[in-house]
Design a protein around this motif. Sequence first.
Motif, PDB file in Angstrom:
ATOM      1  N   ARG A  58      73.533  31.050  11.816  1.00  0.00           N
ATOM      2  CA  ARG A  58      72.717  31.788  12.800  1.00  0.00           C
ATOM      3  C   ARG A  58      72.836  32.052  13.950  1.00  0.00           C
ATOM      4  NH1 ARG A  58      67.764  29.551  10.176  1.00  0.00           N
ATOM      5  NH2 ARG A  58      67.756  27.769   9.002  1.00  0.00           N
ATOM      6  N   PHE A  59      72.265  33.145  14.368  1.00  0.00           N
ATOM      7  CA  PHE A  59      72.147  33.798  15.966  1.00  0.00           C
ATOM      8  C   PHE A  59      71.515  33.155  17.105  1.00  0.00           C
ATOM      9  CE2 PHE A  59      73.143  36.594  11.555  1.00  0.00           C
ATOM     10  CZ  PHE A  59      74.796  36.165  12.239  1.00  0.00           C
ATOM     11  N   VAL A  60      72.271  33.430  17.853  1.00  0.00           N
ATOM     12  CA  VAL A  60      71.135  32.927  19.283  1.00  0.00           C
ATOM     13  C   VAL A  60      71.736  33.990  19.929  1.00  0.00           C
ATOM     14  CG1 VAL A  60      70.587  30.667  18.576  1.00  0.00           C
ATOM     15  CG2 VAL A  60      73.122  31.371  19.521  1.00  0.00           C
ATOM     16  N   SER A  61      71.180  33.971  21.275  1.00  0.00           N
ATOM     17  CA  SER A  61      72.182  34.955  22.697  1.00  0.00           C
ATOM     18  C   SER A  61      73.253  33.268  23.373  1.00  0.00           C
ATOM     19  CB  SER A  61      71.002  35.235  23.104  1.00  0.00           C
ATOM     20  OG  SER A  61      70.506  34.140  24.318  1.00  0.00           O
ATOM     21  N   LEU A  62      72.637  32.592  22.918  1.00  0.00           N
ATOM     22  CA  LEU A  62      73.167  31.622  24.234  1.00  0.00           C
ATOM     23  C   LEU A  62      73.556  30.387  23.537  1.00  0.00           C
ATOM     24  CD1 LEU A  62      72.487  30.257  27.323  1.00  0.00           C
ATOM     25  CD2 LEU A  62      70.672  31.259  25.793  1.00  0.00           C
ATOM     26  N   LEU A  63      74.727  29.793  23.854  1.00  0.00           N
ATOM     27  CA  LEU A  63      74.634  27.798  23.459  1.00  0.00           C
ATOM     28  C   LEU A  63      74.756  26.843  24.369  1.00  0.00           C
ATOM     29  CD1 LEU A  63      78.288  28.735  21.076  1.00  0.00           C
ATOM     30  CD2 LEU A  63      75.838  28.697  19.723  1.00  0.00           C
ATOM     31  N   PRO A  64      74.544  26.297  23.791  1.00  0.00           N
ATOM     32  CA  PRO A  64      73.306  24.743  24.027  1.00  0.00           C
ATOM     33  C   PRO A  64      75.199  24.371  25.247  1.00  0.00           C
ATOM     34  CG  PRO A  64      72.585  23.996  22.347  1.00  0.00           C
ATOM     35  CD  PRO A  64      73.083  25.509  22.650  1.00  0.00           C
ATOM     36  N   LYS A  65      75.319  24.433  26.280  1.00  0.00           N
ATOM     37  CA  LYS A  65      76.628  23.881  26.994  1.00  0.00           C
ATOM     38  C   LYS A  65      76.414  22.874  28.443  1.00  0.00           C
ATOM     39  CE  LYS A  65      79.294  27.225  25.796  1.00  0.00           C
ATOM     40  NZ  LYS A  65      80.007  28.467  25.829  1.00  0.00           N
ATOM     41  N   THR A  66      77.168  22.534  28.713  1.00  0.00           N
ATOM     42  CA  THR A  66      76.782  21.645  29.889  1.00  0.00           C
ATOM     43  C   THR A  66      77.323  22.210  31.191  1.00  0.00           C
ATOM     44  OG1 THR A  66      78.948  21.195  29.908  1.00  0.00           O
ATOM     45  CG2 THR A  66      77.319  19.853  29.374  1.00  0.00           C
ATOM     46  N   ARG A  67      76.717  22.339  32.401  1.00  0.00           N
ATOM     47  CA  ARG A  67      77.235  23.511  33.217  1.00  0.00           C
ATOM     48  C   ARG A  67      78.870  23.306  33.568  1.00  0.00           C
ATOM     49  NH1 ARG A  67      71.996  21.385  35.413  1.00  0.00           N
ATOM     50  NH2 ARG A  67      72.775  19.441  35.830  1.00  0.00           N
ATOM     51  N   SER A  68      79.195  22.348  32.852  1.00  0.00           N
ATOM     52  CA  SER A  68      81.094  22.429  33.068  1.00  0.00           C
ATOM     53  C   SER A  68      81.564  22.874  31.654  1.00  0.00           C
ATOM     54  CB  SER A  68      81.300  21.010  33.427  1.00  0.00           C
ATOM     55  OG  SER A  68      81.206  20.488  32.044  1.00  0.00           O
ATOM     56  N   GLY A  69      80.592  23.670  31.050  1.00  0.00           N
ATOM     57  CA  GLY A  69      80.868  24.253  29.999  1.00  0.00           C
ATOM     58  C   GLY A  69      80.985  23.612  28.347  1.00  0.00           C
ATOM     59  N   LYS A  70      81.147  22.613  28.492  1.00  0.00           N
ATOM     60  CA  LYS A  70      81.225  21.424  27.065  1.00  0.00           C
ATOM     61  C   LYS A  70      80.289  21.952  26.420  1.00  0.00           C
ATOM     62  CE  LYS A  70      83.064  16.826  26.430  1.00  0.00           C
ATOM     63  NZ  LYS A  70      81.832  16.203  25.032  1.00  0.00           N
ATOM     64  N   LEU A  71      80.376  22.331  25.155  1.00  0.00           N
ATOM     65  CA  LEU A  71      79.691  22.581  24.420  1.00  0.00           C
ATOM     66  C   LEU A  71      78.496  20.701  23.762  1.00  0.00           C
ATOM     67  CD1 LEU A  71      78.309  24.763  22.674  1.00  0.00           C
ATOM     68  CD2 LEU A  71      80.184  23.541  20.681  1.00  0.00           C
ATOM     69  N   LEU A  72      77.307  21.140  24.186  1.00  0.00           N
ATOM     70  CA  LEU A  72      76.722  19.830  23.288  1.00  0.00           C
ATOM     71  C   LEU A  72      76.121  20.183  21.988  1.00  0.00           C
ATOM     72  CD1 LEU A  72      73.959  20.051  26.411  1.00  0.00           C
ATOM     73  CD2 LEU A  72      75.079  18.107  26.007  1.00  0.00           C
ATOM     74  N   ARG A  73      77.326  19.498  21.119  1.00  0.00           N
ATOM     75  CA  ARG A  73      77.126  19.240  19.854  1.00  0.00           C
ATOM     76  C   ARG A  73      75.855  18.395  19.217  1.00  0.00           C
ATOM     77  NH1 ARG A  73      81.580  21.879  17.493  1.00  0.00           N
ATOM     78  NH2 ARG A  73      83.345  22.109  18.936  1.00  0.00           N
ATOM     79  N   ARG A  74      75.756  17.295  19.929  1.00  0.00           N
ATOM     80  CA  ARG A  74      75.361  15.861  19.610  1.00  0.00           C
ATOM     81  C   ARG A  74      73.517  16.959  19.803  1.00  0.00           C
ATOM     82  NH1 ARG A  74      78.484  10.329  20.692  1.00  0.00           N
ATOM     83  NH2 ARG A  74      79.994  11.193  20.459  1.00  0.00           N
ATOM     84  N   ALA A  75      73.181  17.002  20.713  1.00  0.00           N
ATOM     85  CA  ALA A  75      71.921  17.832  20.808  1.00  0.00           C
ATOM     86  C   ALA A  75      71.769  18.399  20.237  1.00  0.00           C
ATOM     87  CB  ALA A  75      72.087  18.494  22.017  1.00  0.00           C
ATOM     88  N   ILE A  76      72.352  20.060  19.495  1.00  0.00           N
ATOM     89  CA  ILE A  76      72.277  21.026  18.208  1.00  0.00           C
ATOM     90  C   ILE A  76      72.213  19.526  17.350  1.00  0.00           C
ATOM     91  CG2 ILE A  76      73.131  22.507  17.136  1.00  0.00           C
ATOM     92  CD1 ILE A  76      75.144  23.092  19.575  1.00  0.00           C
ATOM     93  N   GLN A  77      73.472  19.521  16.950  1.00  0.00           N
ATOM     94  CA  GLN A  77      72.710  18.424  15.910  1.00  0.00           C
ATOM     95  C   GLN A  77      71.291  17.777  15.278  1.00  0.00           C
ATOM     96  OE1 GLN A  77      75.710  15.150  14.822  1.00  0.00           O
ATOM     97  NE2 GLN A  77      75.693  15.653  12.919  1.00  0.00           N
ATOM     98  N   ALA A  78      70.740  17.083  16.676  1.00  0.00           N
ATOM     99  CA  ALA A  78      69.809  16.573  16.391  1.00  0.00           C
ATOM    100  C   ALA A  78      68.822  17.813  16.414  1.00  0.00           C
ATOM    101  CB  ALA A  78      69.661  15.490  18.362  1.00  0.00           C
ATOM    102  N   VAL A  79      68.911  18.391  17.210  1.00  0.00           N
ATOM    103  CA  VAL A  79      67.444  19.630  17.049  1.00  0.00           C
ATOM    104  C   VAL A  79      67.336  20.306  15.683  1.00  0.00           C
ATOM    105  CG1 VAL A  79      66.884  22.063  17.980  1.00  0.00           C
ATOM    106  CG2 VAL A  79      67.703  20.338  19.261  1.00  0.00           C
TER     107      VAL A  79
END
Length: 630
Positions: A582-603
């Motif tokens: 799937r295509f998006v314009s940005l990925l969910p990350k923390t302010r320090s730049g860490k990818l929020l994988r668990r949040a993506i998975q939950a969604v």
Amino acid sequence: MGYAEFYRRSVEEPDAFWAEQARLVDWKQPPQRICDDSRPPFTRWFGGGTTNLCHNAVDRHLQARGDQPALITISTETDTERTYTYRELHAEVQRTAAVLRELGVGRGDRVLVYMPMVADAVFAMLACARIGAIHSVVFGGFASVSLASRIDDARPKVIVSADAGSRGGRVVPYKPLLDEAIRLASHKPSAVLLADRGLAPMERVPGRDLDWAPLREKHLHTEVPCEWLDASEVSYTLYTSGTTGQPKGVQRDVGGYAVALAASMKHIFQGEAGQTFFCASDIGWVVGHSYIVYGPLIAGMATVLYEGLPIRPDAAIWWSIVEKHRVSLMFTSPTAVRVLKKHDPSHLKKHDVSTLRGLFLAGEPLDEPTARWISDALGVPIIDNYWQTESGWPILTIANGVEKKPSKFGSPGVPMYGYRIKLLHESTGQELTGADEKGVVVIEGPTPPGFMQTVWGDDERYVRTYWESIPGQHVYSTFDWGIRDQDGYYYILGRTDDVINVAGHRLGTREIEESISSHPAVAEVAVVGVADQVKGQVAMAFVVPRDQGAVADPQGALKLEGDIMKVVDQQLGAVARPSRVRFVSLLPKTRSGKLLRRAIQAVCEGRDPGDLTTIEDPTALQQIKDQLNA
Ligand code: AMP
């Protein structure tokens, strides 16, 4: 003796306990020192003992059952079937061992096996074991980039392969993938030994590629004795995925593995010599190593090597094999059962499966409806068993061979003898002793026989990855969440790391991300595992394209999705292909730049993404939601 006492002895008196288990296998020199844990976490078993896995799997049965079936190969892809007696298997393994020796392979040399589910693959593994070479089997579903990284890590002297495999009636050529992998790898094997099944044309590289058939013919009568190996010499390495893109070579010994498998065949599987074991896994996975090849043969059983799907020509195929070969014990994955469940249940009634005494399921969580369905359909005990490539044999299950105990749906069971299991709090490292508290499943040293010795060539990585992940504790982390109920039964609740489990196949999301990133149109990517009704989990990729315009219309998006999937197919293999890109314009990350994988998975799974206070831009998650609804 009840299981509680059996277990207690295994962890409180390990020397006495495992010295007894060691009698289940043949030794040239009996072991002097049973458990040596003087250099934790590198536990060594059966010091001073010399033995050989091939001797225990093949030669020692010749006298009592030389003319009984040992290896039954069945291919519904090529419509072929053949049974090798122990004597015939012995002869074939010696021929292969002689060929490998002629190619310069000796004790400690690596042989990489990239083969479909054919008898030659088993001959190659056992031949390596016979001469003390270290085999490294790479799953045939992996493609050139995966294979190249394993070649570079294992540095094999020889690679054993074939023209092609076949899946669902479609020929899958192996040789071009292998050629590409060797081209990509910096290490070059001195020879490639090729089985020609006549399925696909093969180009031979002069001076490197050799046909197996004439070499076998040359060594038809060559005898190759077993090398007596120290118990803690290396038998094999098997690559598995973790949190980095670089697979780890799980390294296993000779003596500990032989004893662990012999003991598990007795206490867990209750396999008896002369009976038939049918494990429908693949030799490229640990289940295949332990319970297609070594375990059943060490126990003197006939083992079925099946090339084909569980639903072709129809969903009765497995049960027809059970009937024809009077299979006593079967082993497969929950995904395979879920696949069968989607077919006409009358397939289960077509054959006489009365020889079957148990069905073992492992590799991924077993859900209750699947367990109930197959249990009702077959009328035999369904035994869930939880383990990992690293352990080599079950960590949690029910040892019915010691004491019959009820299984509980949803739980693989209780800790197996030799395993000191605890649940620890992920961040404090504190032990959780109450019932139903969720923690990380860990193993306290000394690790039992058969457990991995180290990461091939990288002791430090072994310690750092597995033994230092929980603050303040020197314990082995399984990277699985679990709880324990008031009766001591464990429940596995999924991985704590970025490893996903697709149809029982373990894949690292990092590896898939690295492959997708190599596509020039990809700026950023996140891959997560999403719950799936049949496969347990599937990989889902979210890509930020370099040029948003490329995916502005549905055709463009579809084309890029297809192109990205092709890249993964070519580099890693179809097994790692995401179910959707799937295509998006940005990925969910923390302010320090860490990818929020668990949040993506939950969604993706329609769950609450949890605490989002650290998220840099909440619209990123909204975009993912929108994409899922699109
Ligand atoms: P592998 O190393 O490929 O065998 O994968 C091991 C992982 O598969 C474990 O760490 C678990 O996450 C999962 N797994 C294996 N067997 C089971 C089981 N019986 N129940 C739940 N998860 C399992």
